[in-house]
Design a protein around this motif. Structure first.
Motif, PDB file in Angstrom:
ATOM      1  N   MET A   1      59.514  36.941  35.935  1.00  0.00           N
ATOM      2  CA  MET A   1      58.165  36.399  35.920  1.00  0.00           C
ATOM      3  C   MET A   1      57.304  37.086  36.988  1.00  0.00           C
ATOM      4  N   THR A   2      56.076  37.353  36.637  1.00  0.00           N
ATOM      5  CA  THR A   2      55.169  37.997  37.570  1.00  0.00           C
ATOM      6  C   THR A   2      54.683  36.997  38.592  1.00  0.00           C
ATOM      7  N   ILE A   3      54.730  37.393  39.874  1.00  0.00           N
ATOM      8  CA  ILE A   3      54.243  36.534  40.955  1.00  0.00           C
ATOM      9  C   ILE A   3      52.769  36.827  41.155  1.00  0.00           C
ATOM     10  N   MET A   4      51.969  35.820  41.412  1.00  0.00           N
ATOM     11  CA  MET A   4      50.547  36.069  41.549  1.00  0.00           C
ATOM     12  C   MET A   4      49.899  35.144  42.535  1.00  0.00           C
ATOM     13  N   ARG A   5      48.628  35.512  42.864  1.00  0.00           N
ATOM     14  CA  ARG A   5      47.774  34.666  43.685  1.00  0.00           C
ATOM     15  C   ARG A   5      46.550  34.346  42.874  1.00  0.00           C
ATOM     16  N   ASN A   6      45.984  33.199  43.129  1.00  0.00           N
ATOM     17  CA  ASN A   6      44.792  32.793  42.373  1.00  0.00           C
ATOM     18  C   ASN A   6      43.573  32.783  43.267  1.00  0.00           C
ATOM     19  N   LEU A   7      42.465  33.159  42.681  1.00  0.00           N
ATOM     20  CA  LEU A   7      41.223  33.242  43.419  1.00  0.00           C
ATOM     21  C   LEU A   7      40.231  32.232  42.880  1.00  0.00           C
ATOM     22  N   ALA A   8      39.556  31.518  43.769  1.00  0.00           N
ATOM     23  CA  ALA A   8      38.583  30.523  43.313  1.00  0.00           C
ATOM     24  C   ALA A   8      37.184  31.001  43.622  1.00  0.00           C
ATOM     25  N   ALA A   9      36.198  30.596  42.841  1.00  0.00           N
ATOM     26  CA  ALA A   9      34.800  31.007  43.024  1.00  0.00           C
ATOM     27  C   ALA A   9      34.018  29.979  43.815  1.00  0.00           C
ATOM     28  N   ALA A  10      34.691  29.128  44.542  1.00  0.00           N
ATOM     29  CA  ALA A  10      34.057  28.112  45.393  1.00  0.00           C
ATOM     30  C   ALA A  10      33.167  27.171  44.605  1.00  0.00           C
ATOM     31  N   MET A  84      43.929  20.654  32.876  1.00  0.00           N
ATOM     32  CA  MET A  84      43.955  21.768  33.828  1.00  0.00           C
ATOM     33  C   MET A  84      42.617  22.491  33.818  1.00  0.00           C
ATOM     34  N   GLY A  85      42.066  22.700  34.997  1.00  0.00           N
ATOM     35  CA  GLY A  85      40.864  23.498  35.123  1.00  0.00           C
ATOM     36  C   GLY A  85      41.203  24.973  35.176  1.00  0.00           C
ATOM     37  N   PRO A  86      40.185  25.844  35.301  1.00  0.00           N
ATOM     38  CA  PRO A  86      40.422  27.287  35.288  1.00  0.00           C
ATOM     39  C   PRO A  86      41.379  27.777  36.364  1.00  0.00           C
ATOM     40  N   GLU A  87      41.357  27.136  37.534  1.00  0.00           N
ATOM     41  CA  GLU A  87      42.220  27.593  38.626  1.00  0.00           C
ATOM     42  C   GLU A  87      43.687  27.377  38.292  1.00  0.00           C
ATOM     43  N   GLU A  88      44.037  26.154  37.936  1.00  0.00           N
ATOM     44  CA  GLU A  88      45.427  25.854  37.586  1.00  0.00           C
ATOM     45  C   GLU A  88      45.858  26.621  36.346  1.00  0.00           C
ATOM     46  N   ARG A 120      37.569  31.618  37.161  1.00  0.00           N
ATOM     47  CA  ARG A 120      38.545  31.955  38.194  1.00  0.00           C
ATOM     48  C   ARG A 120      39.143  33.317  37.878  1.00  0.00           C
ATOM     49  N   ILE A 121      39.519  34.040  38.923  1.00  0.00           N
ATOM     50  CA  ILE A 121      40.231  35.306  38.761  1.00  0.00           C
ATOM     51  C   ILE A 121      41.578  35.170  39.433  1.00  0.00           C
ATOM     52  N   THR A 122      42.620  35.542  38.714  1.00  0.00           N
ATOM     53  CA  THR A 122      43.976  35.537  39.255  1.00  0.00           C
ATOM     54  C   THR A 122      44.465  36.969  39.366  1.00  0.00           C
ATOM     55  N   LEU A 123      44.963  37.334  40.544  1.00  0.00           N
ATOM     56  CA  LEU A 123      45.456  38.686  40.797  1.00  0.00           C
ATOM     57  C   LEU A 123      46.956  38.691  41.002  1.00  0.00           C
TER      58      LEU A 123
END
Length: 221
Positions: A1-10, A84-88, A120-123
């Motif tokens: 599984m790919t590990i990732m971080r999530n980015l929020a637009a505040a 679930m919202g865009p972040e989750e 949201r953008i997840t990298l």
């Protein structure tokens, strides 16, 4: 599984729930992607818009070797049975679909809630911490403003192009970069500047009125 971080637009920050934890609770599985790069679960793009966006995404991957995946939803419950919202959702889909190269950890996922107009953008983990800040800037300077001005398709196109220029290309160059480098300068009107502007306008109006009175007095009818 790919590990990732999530980015929020505040816009709003929701509790982070990993896919594995949800799976352990017996939650439903996610549907398969609707396409290689676009999954319009909200059915918000017409054929022409999706085709144009798809060409931009394909060209980006062809030229850079890094793919961007776009997902639209209709809000909580619009894609799956979880609220679930865009972040989750971005975090869970990134892992569930294995976005990006597994070794390079270079995937990018854009999730947009068409009802709330939140994104949201997840990298992937391959991106340094500074790219989290840069991804937020992609949303705040390109995707969301354009979405509000010209609609969803235009916003997504602007967001993808900005992600390519401000995330992928600097990432591939390997050169050090700051969180704001390359982004348009945002002029902020402070209360002091606003006050000065108001005073200036009042002053000009007063000067005009004074001159008008003098002219009227000098030229009696």
């Amino acid at each position: 599984m790919t590990i990732m971080r999530n980015l929020a637009a505040a816009v709003c920050f929701l509790p982070l729930i990993g896919l594995s934890a949800l799976a352990q609770e017996g939650g439903p599985e996610f549907p398969e992607p609707l396409g290689d790069a676009i999954s319009d679960f909200a059915e918000a793009l017409n054929a022409t818009e999706e085709g144009r966006l798809g060409r931009i995404l394909a060209e980006t991957q062809e030229k850079t070797g890094i793919g961007i995946v776009v997902v639209t939803t209709k809000g909580p419950g619009g894609l799956n049975a979880w609220d679930m919202g865009p972040e989750e959702l971005g975090r869970a889909l990134f892992d569930a679909w294995g976005i990006g190269d597994e070794k390079k950890q270079d995937g990018i996922l854009i999730v947009i809630d068409t009802k709330a107009e939140e994104a949201r953008i997840t990298l992937g983990q391959g991106y340094d911490q500074v790219y989290e800040e840069r991804a937020v800037k992609v949303l705040s300077t390109a995707l969301l403003p354009r979405l509000h001005e010209a609609g969803l398709a235009a916003g997504l196109e602007a967001g993808v192009l900005s992600a390519r220029d401000q995330l992928i290309l600097p990432f591939l160059s390997g050169e050090p970069i700051g969180p704001n480098d390359g982004f348009p300068t945002q002029r902020i009107i402070t209360p002091i500047r606003l006050g000065i502007a108001v005073i200036a306008v009042i002053g000009l109006f007063g000067l005009y009125a004074w001159r008008y009175q003098r002219t009227a007095a000098a030229c009696p009818s």
